[in-house]
Structure formats: structure tokens, C-alpha cells
Design a protein around this motif. Structure first.
Motif, PDB file in Angstrom:
ATOM      1  N   SER A 254       0.812  -1.215   0.000  1.00 18.38           N
ATOM      2  CA  SER A 254       0.000   0.000   0.000  1.00 18.38           C
ATOM      3  C   SER A 254       0.847   1.268   0.000  1.00 18.38           C
ATOM      4  CB  SER A 254      -0.946   0.008   1.200  1.00 18.38           C
ATOM      5  OG  SER A 254      -0.219  -0.121   2.412  1.00 18.38           O
ATOM      6  N   SER A 255       2.138   1.148   0.268  1.00 20.14           N
ATOM      7  CA  SER A 255       3.024   2.315   0.215  1.00 20.14           C
ATOM      8  C   SER A 255       3.289   2.762  -1.221  1.00 20.14           C
ATOM      9  CB  SER A 255       4.349   2.003   0.903  1.00 20.14           C
ATOM     10  OG  SER A 255       5.074   1.034   0.165  1.00 20.14           O
ATOM     11  N   GLY A 256       2.911   1.908  -2.184  1.00 21.20           N
ATOM     12  CA  GLY A 256       3.187   2.190  -3.587  1.00 21.20           C
ATOM     13  C   GLY A 256       4.506   1.628  -4.059  1.00 21.20           C
ATOM     14  N   SER A 257       5.219   0.918  -3.185  1.00 23.80           N
ATOM     15  CA  SER A 257       6.520   0.343  -3.527  1.00 23.80           C
ATOM     16  C   SER A 257       6.376  -1.096  -4.027  1.00 23.80           C
ATOM     17  CB  SER A 257       7.450   0.362  -2.317  1.00 23.80           C
ATOM     18  OG  SER A 257       7.669   1.677  -1.869  1.00 23.80           O
TER      19      SER A 257
ATOM     20  N   HIS B   5      15.480  -5.463  -2.419  1.00 25.43           N
ATOM     21  CA  HIS B   5      15.607  -4.338  -3.338  1.00 25.43           C
ATOM     22  C   HIS B   5      14.230  -3.693  -3.478  1.00 25.43           C
ATOM     23  CE1 HIS B   5      19.561  -5.980  -4.450  1.00 25.43           C
ATOM     24  NE2 HIS B   5      18.950  -7.155  -4.444  1.00 25.43           N
ATOM     25  N   VAL B   6      14.175  -2.376  -3.468  1.00 24.16           N
ATOM     26  CA  VAL B   6      12.897  -1.665  -3.452  1.00 24.16           C
ATOM     27  C   VAL B   6      12.828  -0.655  -4.590  1.00 24.16           C
ATOM     28  CG1 VAL B   6      11.263  -0.331  -2.069  1.00 24.16           C
ATOM     29  CG2 VAL B   6      12.914  -1.835  -0.931  1.00 24.16           C
ATOM     30  N   LEU B   7      11.692  -0.675  -5.306  1.00 23.82           N
ATOM     31  CA  LEU B   7      11.378   0.385  -6.244  1.00 23.82           C
ATOM     32  C   LEU B   7      10.297   1.243  -5.596  1.00 23.82           C
ATOM     33  CD1 LEU B   7      11.534   1.826  -8.956  1.00 23.82           C
ATOM     34  CD2 LEU B   7       9.801   0.226  -9.817  1.00 23.82           C
ATOM     35  N   HIS B   8      10.681   2.419  -5.113  1.00 20.89           N
ATOM     36  CA  HIS B   8       9.734   3.309  -4.453  1.00 20.89           C
ATOM     37  C   HIS B   8       8.854   4.010  -5.493  1.00 20.89           C
ATOM     38  CE1 HIS B   8      11.642   2.803  -0.537  1.00 20.89           C
ATOM     39  NE2 HIS B   8      12.820   2.983  -1.122  1.00 20.89           N
TER      40      HIS B   8
END
Length: 373
Positions: free
Chosen positions: A247-250, A289-292
Motif C-alpha cells: 500500500s506504500s506504492g513500492s 531491493h525496493v522500487l519506491h
């Protein structure tokens, strides 16, 4: 995506079993797209739908209405043929249908407190499973006939999972995965692994289905977040990566292969001999690994790993790079496709490769002959 439609523009969105196609349900009807090209393959404007489930790339759909039209009851499952544009069979239930899953042998229908298993060819009912109240219709299904498992919540107070063998028609195991109730789960395509997230959304756990004990644990973040979807990369053995949307959009990528190699090395150390794997994996963020801002925060999304490949790393001799194609559907009405690359040093990079509006795209044109074998 500044002019993105309302978060409720799409009532349901799901990829098929091999992620080659996907279907969406709206208040006007449903649409089917080719994942590789983004081409609109089929559309039907006959009312609102909350379930549109494909059987691989065949012409068979399982569809359930949203109840906004009298003829589209949420208690009625329709098996629909996209080639003929006609209903094949209908199944009626006493309560609303929350989820439907299929493979080439089985049809699974999930209600609030019951799950039904059917032979998909004869539609003979094979088993009825009484379940705990499952308000979200949460379930995971592995379409492989060799390891065809169905998973659903076993408790409303903690994150326990019941794994059921739909071919042998018997319970396989129960896994105590989290302290909090479940929010998301997925089985690998061959049924070997199951990944789960709780309503807290801070820890993602992976269990080996065969013995229900061996697990990996990954920390998504420190603060709670609603996990919308989980997806394993395609693999015949241990998947290379696990994907999560929140839900953070990440969009989060967890490297299972790197974690496995690290675990093997650590087992020979003094620390590795006294600290459980599940504890040390949770504390280690090296495989995360995160794509914000992949999608707008709060908009429900469904992200899958469609393709994965190993390509030579031109900067280092005898080294390979892991490259993943990640596709995302949003209930705001968009399809996005990202390329993610992880090198041998476990460094990642992301590129947005495609993006289009699911509600405005036009086919060439949407003919039923484009869908089905």
C-alpha cells in the motif's frame, strides 16, 4: 500517472496461470489483454464483474458478477467461452463467491466459510471444505498437476495456513507462518514453496511445502503496510526472486538465490551455528531491493514476475546478471512494466519499460479468435 482514474475504476485484475495474459473486471464488463504486447484480445460490455479468472490462454473464463445488475449475481459462477461468446455452465451458491481458481483438472470456488473443489471437465463436486471465515477470499493455488496445492487461512487470530492437495483431495499440512492474521499468500507454480505476509506486512516468510518447516524470512520494512500481492519468479526449482507490492506504492524484490548462497556460507561460521536462520535472515536487508513510488500509494496493485533470465555481465569475466520483467496491474486502471537487474554484487537497477491505461486502450480489434486455442 498524475491523471490516473479513480482507485475503484477496476473491480478485479488478475494474470492467468503463466502470466502470459491478464483480465480485468470493471463496472461495464471485462477485458482480456496479452501481457507481452499489451494488445486488447477480448472485451465484453455486459455489466459489472468482481471475478474474471482465465484458464491459461484458452477460451474458458470463470466470471462472477458484482450484483449491480439482476442477472449478474455474486452468488452465481458462469463458465464462459470467449470464442462463442456464450455461457457453458452456471453454478449457484448460497453465499457470495469471493475467489475462483482453475487448472486443467480442477475448479476451486471460495466462499466465506466453505471452499468447493470440482472436476473441471464434468463439474462434478469432489470435496467441500469447511473453513474459518475468509472475508477477503484469500487463497493461493499452484496450477501444476504434479504439485497442485491450494492454500487458505486456517485461523482468524494468527497467520496459520492450511495447504490442501486438490488432486489427492486431502489436507497436506498446516503452517504457522505469522503471529498476526494473513494478508497475502502465493504458491510457486510447481507447488514447492509458499510465501506469506501478515496484516502487519513487515515480514515476508517462505516455507517449503513438503515438510512445512524450512523457511526464509525477509523484512519488508519497519512500519506496517498492507501487502497487496506476492509473486514468485518462474522456476522449476527454487525461484530466483520473490516479489511483493504494498500500500506504500513500492514494489519489493527479495533475492532467494542470494539468500541461499549466504545461508550455505554462514552455516560454517560460529555465529551461523548458534543463531537460527529465520532470525538472521530477518535482520539482513542485503537481499531486499525496493522500487519506491512504482504505483500511487494506497491504490491496490497486483505485481508478478513474468520473465527472468541470466545474462553475461560484460564488466566482469564469468559473471552473470539476473534480469527480471515485472508487470503491475493497478485498480486505478493502469498496466506498468518494469525491468529489474541484479548484478553479482547484489546491486539493483530499475527501468520503466511500458505503461498504458487499461480502460482506454483499443484492440485491433477485440475479437474472440485472438483468445483461446
Amino acid at each position: 500517472m498524475a491523471n490516473q482514474p479513480s482507485p475503484s475504476a477496476i473491480l478485479c485484475a488478475a494474470f492467468n496461470q503463466d502470466n502470459s495474459c491478464f483480465a480485468i473486471g470493471t463496472r461495464d464488463g471485462f477485458r482480456i489483454f496479452d501481457s507481452n504486447t499489451g494488445r486488447l484480445l477480448y472485451e465484453r460490455a455486459i455489466g459489472a464483474f468482481i471475478v474474471v479468472e482465465m484458464l491459461f490462454s484458452t477460451s474458458l473464463l470463470a466470471i462472477v458478477g458484482a450484483g449491480e445488475q439482476p442477472s449478474l449475481s455474486p452468488r452465481r459462477l458462469c463458465l464462459f467461452n470467449t470464442k462463442t461468446g456464450a455461457a457453458l455452465r452456471e453454478l449457484n451458491f448460497l453465499t457470495s463467491i469471493l475467489a475462483v481458481r482453475m487448472n486443467k483438472k480442477r475448479l476451486v470456488v471460495v466462499l466465506l466459510e466453505k471452499t468447493y473443489i470440482y472436476d473441471i471437465n464434468s463439474l462434478q463436486i469432489l470435496d467441500t471444505i469447511d473453513t474459518v471465515p475468509n472475508l477477503k477470499g484469500l487463497c493461493a493455488f499452484s496450477p501444476s498437476l504434479d504439485g497442485s496445492f491450494l492454500a487458505f487461512p486456517a485461523s482468524i487470530t494468527k497467520g496459520s495456513v492450511l495447504v490442501y492437495n486438490v488432486m489427492e483431495l486431502q489436507s497436506h499440512c498446516e503452517i504457522d507462518a505469522h503471529r498476526s492474521p494473513l494478508a497475502a499468500m502465493v504458491l510457486s507454480s510447481n507447488g514447492m514453496y509458499i510465501a506469506t505476509a501478515s496484516e502487519q506486512g513487515t515480514i515476508i516468510r517462505v516455507h517449503l511445502v513438503s515438510d512445512a518447516t524450512k523457511s526464509y524470512s525477509f523484512r519488508r520494512g519497519t512500519y506496517p503496510s498492507n501487502i497487496f500481492s506476492l509473486s514468485f519468479s518462474p522456476s522449476t526449482e527454487l525461484p530466483d526472486i520473490l516479489l511483493a507490492s504494498s500500500s506504500s506504492g513500492s514494489v519489493h524484490v527479495f533475492s532467494l538465490g542470494f539468500a541461499l548462497n549466504h545461508r550455505s556460507r554462514r552455516s560454517n561460521t560460529f555465529l551461523g551455528s548458534i543463531v537460527p536462520d529465520s532470525v538472521t535472515d530477518v535482520l539482513d536487508s542485503a537481499y531486499h531491493h525496493v522500487l519506491h513510488h512504482a504505483v500511487p500509494a494506497g491504490v491496490k496493485s497486483n505485481a508478478v514476475v513474468r520473465k527472468i533470465e541470466r545474462v553475461p555481465d560484460t564488466s566482469m569475466a564469468e559473471c552473470a546478471v539476473l534480469r527480471a520483467t515485472i508487470s503491475v496491474l493497478t485498480n486505478g486502471g493502469y498496466f506498468l512494466e518494469y525491468g529489474s537487474t541484479i548484478n553479482r554484487q547484489n546491486e539493483s537497477s530499475w527501468t520503466l519499460e511500458r505503461e498504458f491505461n487499461l480502460l482506454t486502450v483499443q484492440g485491433e480489434q477485440a475479437a474472440s479468435s485472438n483468445v483461446g486455442n
